[in-house]
Design an enzyme around this catalytic site. Structure first.
Site, PDB file in Angstrom:
ATOM      1  N   GLU A  76       0.833  -1.220   0.000  1.00 52.43           N
ATOM      2  CA  GLU A  76       0.000   0.000   0.000  1.00 52.43           C
ATOM      3  C   GLU A  76       0.868   1.271   0.000  1.00 52.43           C
ATOM      4  OE1 GLU A  76      -0.963  -2.770   1.993  1.00 52.43           O
ATOM      5  OE2 GLU A  76      -2.319  -3.167   0.335  1.00 52.43           O
ATOM      6  N   VAL A  99       9.609  -6.335   4.906  1.00 53.65           N
ATOM      7  CA  VAL A  99       9.175  -7.573   4.257  1.00 53.65           C
ATOM      8  C   VAL A  99      10.197  -8.654   4.611  1.00 53.65           C
ATOM      9  CG1 VAL A  99       8.328  -8.589   2.110  1.00 53.65           C
ATOM     10  CG2 VAL A  99       8.376  -6.101   2.353  1.00 53.65           C
ATOM     11  N   THR A 104       6.497 -15.057   4.096  1.00 50.93           N
ATOM     12  CA  THR A 104       5.591 -14.959   2.955  1.00 50.93           C
ATOM     13  C   THR A 104       6.091 -15.764   1.760  1.00 50.93           C
ATOM     14  OG1 THR A 104       4.581 -13.480   1.354  1.00 50.93           O
ATOM     15  CG2 THR A 104       6.655 -12.756   2.276  1.00 50.93           C
ATOM     16  N   HIS A 106       5.022 -14.955  -1.107  1.00 49.16           N
ATOM     17  CA  HIS A 106       5.089 -13.990  -2.209  1.00 49.16           C
ATOM     18  C   HIS A 106       6.045 -12.841  -1.878  1.00 49.16           C
ATOM     19  CE1 HIS A 106       1.804 -12.585   0.328  1.00 49.16           C
ATOM     20  NE2 HIS A 106       1.726 -11.452  -0.318  1.00 49.16           N
ATOM     21  N   PHE A 131      13.083   5.056  -0.253  1.00 50.78           N
ATOM     22  CA  PHE A 131      12.689   3.653  -0.057  1.00 50.78           C
ATOM     23  C   PHE A 131      13.310   3.139   1.241  1.00 50.78           C
ATOM     24  CE2 PHE A 131      13.247  -0.935  -0.953  1.00 50.78           C
ATOM     25  CZ  PHE A 131      11.956  -1.269  -1.297  1.00 50.78           C
ATOM     26  N   ARG A 145      18.977  -4.157  11.034  1.00 50.10           N
ATOM     27  CA  ARG A 145      18.842  -2.961  10.188  1.00 50.10           C
ATOM     28  C   ARG A 145      17.853  -1.947  10.750  1.00 50.10           C
ATOM     29  NH1 ARG A 145      20.407  -7.206   7.747  1.00 50.10           N
ATOM     30  NH2 ARG A 145      21.542  -7.267   5.773  1.00 50.10           N
TER      31      ARG A 145
HETATM   32  N1  INI Z   1       3.425  -6.687   3.840  1.00 49.31           N
HETATM   33  C1  INI Z   1       4.551  -6.252   4.400  1.00 49.31           C
HETATM   34  O1  INI Z   1       4.733  -5.035   4.594  1.00 49.31           O
HETATM   35  N2  INI Z   1       5.514  -7.129   4.766  1.00 49.31           N
HETATM   36  C2  INI Z   1       5.377  -8.473   4.578  1.00 49.31           C
HETATM   37  O2  INI Z   1       6.302  -9.244   4.947  1.00 49.31           O
HETATM   38  C3  INI Z   1       4.183  -8.943   3.994  1.00 49.31           C
HETATM   39  N3  INI Z   1       3.970 -10.357   3.825  1.00 49.31           N
HETATM   40  O3  INI Z   1       4.652 -11.126   4.495  1.00 49.31           O
HETATM   41  O4  INI Z   1       3.098 -10.763   3.080  1.00 49.31           O
HETATM   42  C4  INI Z   1       3.195  -8.014   3.623  1.00 49.31           C
HETATM   43  N4  INI Z   1       2.060  -8.414   3.043  1.00 49.31           N
HETATM   44  C5  INI Z   1       0.886  -7.592   3.000  1.00 49.31           C
HETATM   45  C6  INI Z   1       0.848  -6.694   1.764  1.00 49.31           C
HETATM   46  O5  INI Z   1       1.808  -5.666   1.845  1.00 49.31           O
HETATM   47  C7  INI Z   1      -0.527  -6.052   1.616  1.00 49.31           C
HETATM   48  O6  INI Z   1      -0.796  -5.246   2.744  1.00 49.31           O
HETATM   49  C8  INI Z   1      -1.646  -7.073   1.452  1.00 49.31           C
HETATM   50  O7  INI Z   1      -1.335  -7.985   0.419  1.00 49.31           O
HETATM   51  C9  INI Z   1      -2.983  -6.367   1.104  1.00 49.31           C
HETATM   52  O8  INI Z   1      -2.869  -5.637  -0.126  1.00 49.31           O
END
Ligand code: INI
Length: 184
Positions: A76, A99, A104, A106, A131, A145
């Site tokens: 987002e 992340v 995850t 993905h 970023f 980090r």
């Molecule tokens: N969002 C993150 O900021 N970090 C993550 O590790 C992560 N994983 O693990 O999936 C993650 N997923 C949520 C993604 O950013 C969205 O908020 C979601 O898919 C809804 O659009």
């Protein structure tokens, strides 16, 4: 206001010469910032936010010149940063997120979309958007980090935003001078 530019001496094939040098200062007073912070992995991301606010504060930004904007996750960040950039209110925007691969399937998708989206939002709006998203293998790397062994990526991202905001102001001044000259 005229852009104040430094020069520096550098060796050329033809002896030492003076070159004009254009770079942004690390002073944030008089500038406005948004810090877009994702809630996902908030244990880490809140530390990045503290680092970013510390950098802005140390560089002279006043509290009322900084807005903290919360989003659910890293995916987002780009749209939110783009919308904020389009308001014309901010000199630079900082994006913060975490992340972690282990969490995850993905991982690559989230990292790629976040980084590409933030770069696109910055290029499209002309507003510097830094970023400050950790893309790491595991929690240990994230902790390192976010204020431990490897500094604080939020602090670095805010410092980059400050420098870029000042640099772009100088470049704008240069182009204003160039267009005044061409009208003469
Ligand atoms: N969002 C993150 O900021 N970090 C993550 O590790 C992560 N994983 O693990 O999936 C993650 N997923 C949520 C993604 O950013 C969205 O908020 C979601 O898919 C809804 O659009």
């Amino acid at each position: 206001m005229k852009a104040k530019l430094n020069s520096f001496m550098a060796e050329t094939g033809n002896g030492k010469k003076s070159f004009r040098e254009i770079q942004g200062e690390l002073t944030a007073s008089g500038l406005r910032f948004a810090v877009v912070t994702s809630r996902f992995n908030s244990f880490i991301t809140e530390r990045l936010l503290s680092g970013a606010l510390d950098a802005l504060n140390r560089s002279g930004a006043s509290a009322d010149a900084v807005d903290v904007v919360r989003v659910p996750g890293a995916l987002e960040l780009p749209l939110t940063a783009q919308k904020l950039a389009q308001t014309g209110v901010y000199d630079a925007i900082v994006c913060l997120g975490t992340v972690i691969r282990g969490e995850t399937t993905h991982f690559e998708h989230v990292c790629n979309e976040a980084s590409k989206g933030i770069a696109t939002a910055s290029l499209g709006s002309g507003v510097p958007i830094s970023f400050g998203v950790l893309t790491v293998e595991n929690l240990d790397q994230a902790v390192d980090r976010a204020g431990l062994k490897s500094g604080n990526k939020g602090f670095e991202a805010a410092t980059t935003a400050i420098e870029m905001a000042n640099l772009l102001k100088k470049i704008q001044q240069l182009s204003a001078v160039a267009s005044r000259k061409s009208r003469r």
